[in-house]
Scaffold this motif. Sequence first.
Motif, PDB file in Angstrom:
ATOM      1  N   LEU A 180      55.691  52.645  34.106  1.00 40.66           N
ATOM      2  CA  LEU A 180      57.108  52.309  33.942  1.00 40.66           C
ATOM      3  C   LEU A 180      57.953  53.565  33.757  1.00 40.66           C
ATOM      4  CD1 LEU A 180      57.081  49.104  31.710  1.00 40.66           C
ATOM      5  CD2 LEU A 180      57.531  49.277  34.157  1.00 40.66           C
ATOM      6  N   GLY A 181      57.435  54.543  33.019  1.00 39.50           N
ATOM      7  CA  GLY A 181      58.157  55.801  32.818  1.00 39.50           C
ATOM      8  C   GLY A 181      58.354  56.550  34.127  1.00 39.50           C
ATOM      9  N   LYS A 182      57.296  56.633  34.941  1.00 37.55           N
ATOM     10  CA  LYS A 182      57.406  57.306  36.236  1.00 37.55           C
ATOM     11  C   LYS A 182      58.361  56.570  37.169  1.00 37.55           C
ATOM     12  CE  LYS A 182      52.763  59.267  36.267  1.00 37.55           C
ATOM     13  NZ  LYS A 182      51.430  59.200  36.893  1.00 37.55           N
ATOM     14  N   LYS A 183      58.298  55.234  37.123  1.00 40.23           N
ATOM     15  CA  LYS A 183      59.163  54.433  37.997  1.00 40.23           C
ATOM     16  C   LYS A 183      60.630  54.593  37.617  1.00 40.23           C
ATOM     17  CE  LYS A 183      59.620  49.784  39.859  1.00 40.23           C
ATOM     18  NZ  LYS A 183      59.150  48.400  39.829  1.00 40.23           N
ATOM     19  N   SER A 184      60.917  54.610  36.322  1.00 41.84           N
ATOM     20  CA  SER A 184      62.312  54.762  35.895  1.00 41.84           C
ATOM     21  C   SER A 184      62.828  56.166  36.206  1.00 41.84           C
ATOM     22  CB  SER A 184      62.456  54.448  34.406  1.00 41.84           C
ATOM     23  OG  SER A 184      61.756  55.403  33.640  1.00 41.84           O
ATOM     24  N   ALA A 185      61.958  57.181  36.081  1.00 38.71           N
ATOM     25  CA  ALA A 185      62.368  58.550  36.417  1.00 38.71           C
ATOM     26  C   ALA A 185      62.651  58.680  37.913  1.00 38.71           C
ATOM     27  CB  ALA A 185      61.291  59.541  36.005  1.00 38.71           C
TER      28      ALA A 185
END
Length: 121
Positions: free
Chosen positions: A81-86
């Motif tokens: 989720l962190g990579k996707k939001s970034a």
Amino acid sequence: MRVATALLRVRKPQNESDVPFQEVLPLRLKNHVSGKTDKTSDVACLQEMTVLFSCLKTNDFNESLCAKEVGNFQQCYKGYLGKKSAKKETSGKGVLVAGKDLNYKQLNKVLKKYPTSSQNY
């Protein structure tokens, strides 16, 4: 007998000079791309999910016995989720990252900088 004669006939490759090239559409890029195929189905943490389900199956779906696998899956999903939001944040700003996959908005920016022709078709 007919089968044998059909098998013995071998087709020769065509000569390239005998087949003329016919240009149906102009051989150049358009100045834009559509965003229709930009939607991808990302599968996050497939390996961790498989390990978790196999653990649950062997332990009759008792979650307390698979705490380690549940923790690994949750940690992996938080990272996803962190990579996707970034990635969404950088693509929303229109930041061009060299050597990475570009979405259709970023591609349109690059194509606008370097148009192929003055005619917009």
